[in-house]
Scaffold this active site. Structure first.
Site, PDB file in Angstrom:
ATOM      1  N   LYS A  22      -6.584   5.707  -3.431  1.00  0.00           N
ATOM      2  CA  LYS A  22      -6.374   6.002  -2.070  1.00  0.00           C
ATOM      3  C   LYS A  22      -4.563   4.820  -2.004  1.00  0.00           C
ATOM      4  CE  LYS A  22      -6.891   3.245   2.112  1.00  0.00           C
ATOM      5  NZ  LYS A  22      -5.786   2.540   2.736  1.00  0.00           N
ATOM      6  N   ASN A  23      -4.738   3.378  -2.952  1.00  0.00           N
ATOM      7  CA  ASN A  23      -4.029   2.471  -2.257  1.00  0.00           C
ATOM      8  C   ASN A  23      -2.271   2.683  -3.536  1.00  0.00           C
ATOM      9  OD1 ASN A  23      -4.725   1.668  -0.110  1.00  0.00           O
ATOM     10  ND2 ASN A  23      -6.117   0.023  -1.256  1.00  0.00           N
ATOM     11  N   CYS A 117      -6.067  -0.097   9.651  1.00  0.00           N
ATOM     12  CA  CYS A 117      -7.498  -0.540   9.882  1.00  0.00           C
ATOM     13  C   CYS A 117      -6.444  -2.164  10.772  1.00  0.00           C
ATOM     14  CB  CYS A 117      -7.674  -0.879   8.319  1.00  0.00           C
ATOM     15  SG  CYS A 117      -8.347   0.431   7.490  1.00  0.00           S
ATOM     16  N   ARG A 122      -1.082  -8.363  10.494  1.00  0.00           N
ATOM     17  CA  ARG A 122      -0.449  -7.890   9.346  1.00  0.00           C
ATOM     18  C   ARG A 122       0.836  -8.090   9.819  1.00  0.00           C
ATOM     19  NH1 ARG A 122      -4.157  -2.532   7.784  1.00  0.00           N
ATOM     20  NH2 ARG A 122      -3.169  -3.656   5.692  1.00  0.00           N
ATOM     21  N   ASP A 305     -10.730  -4.974  -0.151  1.00  0.00           N
ATOM     22  CA  ASP A 305     -11.460  -3.896   0.335  1.00  0.00           C
ATOM     23  C   ASP A 305     -13.177  -3.115  -0.336  1.00  0.00           C
ATOM     24  OD1 ASP A 305      -8.606  -2.647  -0.248  1.00  0.00           O
ATOM     25  OD2 ASP A 305      -9.092  -4.056   1.144  1.00  0.00           O
ATOM     26  N   ARG A 397      -9.721   8.693   5.819  1.00  0.00           N
ATOM     27  CA  ARG A 397      -9.119   8.205   5.144  1.00  0.00           C
ATOM     28  C   ARG A 397      -8.817   8.036   4.005  1.00  0.00           C
ATOM     29  NH1 ARG A 397      -6.589   2.831   7.766  1.00  0.00           N
ATOM     30  NH2 ARG A 397      -4.711   4.085   5.669  1.00  0.00           N
TER      31      ARG A 397
HETATM   32  C1  EPZ Z   1      -3.174  -3.805   0.956  1.00  0.00           C
HETATM   33  O1  EPZ Z   1      -3.148  -3.734   2.329  1.00  0.00           O
HETATM   34  C2  EPZ Z   1      -4.216  -2.176   0.843  1.00  0.00           C
HETATM   35  N1  EPZ Z   1      -3.674  -1.489   2.380  1.00  0.00           N
HETATM   36  C3  EPZ Z   1      -5.265  -2.967   1.285  1.00  0.00           C
HETATM   37  O2  EPZ Z   1      -6.280  -1.813   1.951  1.00  0.00           O
HETATM   38  C4  EPZ Z   1      -5.933  -3.669   1.050  1.00  0.00           C
HETATM   39  O3  EPZ Z   1      -7.171  -5.096   1.753  1.00  0.00           O
HETATM   40  C5  EPZ Z   1      -4.580  -5.412   0.799  1.00  0.00           C
HETATM   41  O4  EPZ Z   1      -3.307  -5.121   0.158  1.00  0.00           O
HETATM   42  C6  EPZ Z   1      -5.063  -6.539  -0.138  1.00  0.00           C
HETATM   43  O5  EPZ Z   1      -5.627  -5.216  -1.194  1.00  0.00           O
HETATM   44  C7  EPZ Z   1      -3.313  -0.624   1.215  1.00  0.00           C
HETATM   45  O6  EPZ Z   1      -2.024  -0.306  -0.368  1.00  0.00           O
HETATM   46  C8  EPZ Z   1      -2.625   0.695   1.686  1.00  0.00           C
HETATM   47  P1  EPZ Z   1      -1.175  -7.467   1.918  1.00  0.00           P
HETATM   48  P2  EPZ Z   1      -1.833  -4.378   2.466  1.00  0.00           P
HETATM   49  O7  EPZ Z   1       0.445  -6.881   2.432  1.00  0.00           O
HETATM   50  O8  EPZ Z   1      -0.284  -3.951   1.346  1.00  0.00           O
HETATM   51  C9  EPZ Z   1      -0.390 -11.614   3.761  1.00  0.00           C
HETATM   52  C10 EPZ Z   1      -8.155   0.008   2.664  1.00  0.00           C
HETATM   53  O9  EPZ Z   1      -8.951  -0.779   2.656  1.00  0.00           O
HETATM   54  N2  EPZ Z   1       1.185 -10.440   4.254  1.00  0.00           N
HETATM   55  O10 EPZ Z   1      -1.655  -7.142   0.379  1.00  0.00           O
HETATM   56  O11 EPZ Z   1      -1.238  -4.114   4.272  1.00  0.00           O
HETATM   57  C11 EPZ Z   1      -1.368 -10.650   5.239  1.00  0.00           C
HETATM   58  O12 EPZ Z   1      -1.054 -10.730   6.113  1.00  0.00           O
HETATM   59  C12 EPZ Z   1      -6.831  -1.457   2.986  1.00  0.00           C
HETATM   60  O13 EPZ Z   1      -7.468   0.213   1.680  1.00  0.00           O
HETATM   61  C13 EPZ Z   1       2.160 -11.779   4.550  1.00  0.00           C
HETATM   62  O14 EPZ Z   1       1.954 -12.948   4.983  1.00  0.00           O
HETATM   63  O15 EPZ Z   1      -2.009  -5.625   2.204  1.00  0.00           O
HETATM   64  C14 EPZ Z   1      -2.899 -10.661   3.760  1.00  0.00           C
HETATM   65  O16 EPZ Z   1      -3.406 -11.848   4.619  1.00  0.00           O
HETATM   66  C15 EPZ Z   1      -7.058  -2.541   3.804  1.00  0.00           C
HETATM   67  N3  EPZ Z   1       3.069 -11.119   5.179  1.00  0.00           N
HETATM   68  C16 EPZ Z   1      -2.204 -10.628   2.980  1.00  0.00           C
HETATM   69  O17 EPZ Z   1      -0.961 -11.117   2.980  1.00  0.00           O
HETATM   70  C17 EPZ Z   1       3.821  -9.963   4.527  1.00  0.00           C
HETATM   71  O18 EPZ Z   1       4.291  -9.982   4.752  1.00  0.00           O
HETATM   72  C18 EPZ Z   1      -2.323  -9.264   1.910  1.00  0.00           C
HETATM   73  O19 EPZ Z   1      -1.586  -8.539   2.675  1.00  0.00           O
HETATM   74  C19 EPZ Z   1       2.787  -9.255   3.588  1.00  0.00           C
HETATM   75  C20 EPZ Z   1       0.934  -9.612   4.088  1.00  0.00           C
END
Ligand code: EPZ
Length: 447
Positions: A22-23, A117, A122, A305, A397
């Site tokens: 998916k991701n 989610c 976020r 995840d 999803r």
């Molecule tokens: C991706 O989300 C995945 N979603 C999430 O999977 C997964 O949990 C996450 O990566 C971590 O592996 C998709 O790929 C569509 P991040 P993403 O940016 O990109 C902080 C699932 O279940 N952050 O890696 O939104 C954020 O708050 C879903 O498949 C900032 O501070 O996650 C978090 O604490 C749920 N500023 C950390 O970084 C930003 O601009 C990691 O977030 C972006 C992120």
């Protein structure tokens, strides 16, 4: 609204094949926009986030046609719009990949703030940091993000936190930027590498994906390609846990064992047997499960995840397990639902304490997010009695025909449609035609 009805206590045995990730798919599909020719994307999972992504591409003017099982031919040369409207973008997190792809191709983009989610805060500050480093200006108004650049120029981008989404978006925006871009403190997940490989198969020049430093030399032209999405690491991990929770013995096919290392190591500590082959693994249990401690971390650490799913398993293990969630502020939404099934879990901030009771009882429960829903399925499979899971749209999803795959392994699980309650009907209407329920792109509908 649909729900899953599970009669627990059946061992999972036999074989299951994992779908495309998916991701990875939700980043690769927007990335097709960067190509100057049609692309064929294979091993695309049949999940609602993909349905939404394909529909967004069609609404922009791209031509999307089925190209065989789980494959689509996408012609981006007919795209006329650089905008992703609110009612579509809000349905998933990955809509923000259209920002990077549209900016990288057209030097402009207008996309609604993403959905996804409910895992706590976020932010997208690191995405915006990457775009501005390359020369774009942005405005945020009425829930829309507007990006504009006279031209994109390579630059140094150092992420303050390890972020999958911003790493993906930086690559998408930089592949055609003039000169060298260096992304430091980059995320290293398998789907990051998959996007880089896809872009390179179109003629991009990306080095270092999978490490914390990614170097991108901008190119003028990206040609068409045929590319197969990698197998889903988290779907595979979810089935590993489900087989273990039912003390089953089964083969999981179409996996990349290397991507599962952190999950495999933790399951072996819990007492699960795992045998690895080239592109499959055997999972079986022949002794009592024992407690362990989990700390989620960016890849190659234990994936956040998989946190909900392994928590469901640990409720069945002897002893007290500790789970520390280091990525998301609120990823214990499933705990209240597991408590309804007899789990003994205490949550304090980022830490959950799980007293293994060895057994769970079926109960009516609700999925609050994608992986929480997966955890409830696992608990229902292991529980005695009947478990009914509502709000399964969260699960659909990100999992391709979960109930069909579980039934093939011997699970007693049915998807049942129930008439919407008046409140739920209103909620559904106000969610403005959740793409996966009411609207499907012609291509996906034909699948
Ligand atoms: C991706 O989300 C995945 N979603 C999430 O999977 C997964 O949990 C996450 O990566 C971590 O592996 C998709 O790929 C569509 P991040 P993403 O940016 O990109 C902080 C699932 O279940 N952050 O890696 O939104 C954020 O708050 C879903 O498949 C900032 O501070 O996650 C978090 O604490 C749920 N500023 C950390 O970084 C930003 O601009 C990691 O977030 C972006 C992120």
């Amino acid at each position: 609204m649909d729900k899953f009805v599970i009669k627990g206590g059946r061992r999972l045995t036999g074989e299951v094949s994992i779908s495309g990730a998916k991701n990875a798919a939700v980043a690769i599909l927007p990335a097709v926009i960067l190509s100057d020719e049609p692309c064929v994307i294979e091993n695309v999972p049949s999940i609602s986030d993909v349905v939404i992504s394909l529909r967004i591409l069609e609404e922009m003017g791209a031509e999307v046609t089925p190209a065989g099982h789980d494959a689509y031919r996408i012609d981006p040369t007919k795209i006329t719009k650089c905008c992703v409207p609110y009612e579509t973008a809000r349905k998933m997190r990955a809509s923000y990949y259209f920002l990077g792809a549209l900016l990288g191709k057209f030097n402009k983009a207008r996309v609604s703030m993403p959905g996804g989610c409910p895992l706590g805060d976020r932010p997208i500050d690191q995405h915006l940091k990457a775009f501005t480093a390359l020369g774009a200006d942005y405005t945020l108004s009425q829930g829309m993000i507007d990006l504009k650049a006279s031209k994109l120029t390579g630059n140094q981008i150092f992420f303050d936190v390890v972020t999958v989404g911003a790493t993906m978006n930086a690559m998408l925006a930089a592949v055609k930027a003039e000169g060298l871009t260096v992304i430091e403190n980059a995320a290293k997940e398998p789907h990051i590498v998959d996007l880089a490989n896809f872009l390179n198969s179109m003629g991009a020049n990306i080095m270092g994906a999978g490490t914390d430093v990614i170097k991108i030399r901008g190119v003028k032209h990206l040609h068409g390609t045929t590319y197969a999405v990698i197998p889903d690491q988290i779907e595979a991990g979810t089935f590993m846990v489900a087989i273990a929770a039912t003390k089953g013995d089964a083969i999981i096919k179409n996996v990349i064992p290397k991507h599962l290392e952190s999950i495999t190591k933790k399951l072996e500590k819990i007492g699960v047997n795992i045998e690895q082959f080239d592109d499959s693994i055997r999972v079986w249990v022949d002794s009592p499960l024992v407690k362990t401690n989990i700390k989620t971390a960016p890849h190659p650490g234990f994936p956040t995840d998989m946190q909900s799913q392994i928590a469901a398993l640990l409720t069945l293990a002897e002893g007290t397990s500790i789970i520390t969630e280091n990525i998301w502020d609120q990823r214990f939404g499933y705990v209240d639902e597991l408590r309804r099934m007899g789990a003994d879990i205490t949550v304090n901030g980022k830490v959950a304490l799980i007293e293994g009771t060895g057994k769970l009882m079926g109960a009516p429960v609700k999925a609050c997010d994608l992986r929480a829903g997966a955890a409830l399925i696992i608990a229902g499979l292991a529980a005695s009695g009947i478990t009914e899971i509502e709000d399964i749209y969260h699960i659909e999803r990100g999992y391709d025909c979960m109930e069909g795959k579980l039934r093939a392994l011997g699970a007693d699980i049915e998807k049942v449609s129930v008439p919407d309650k008046p409140a739920a009907k209103e909620a559904k209407k106000s969610s403005v035609n959740r793409a996966a329920d009411n609207h499907q792109p012609a291509a996906a509908a034909a699948v």
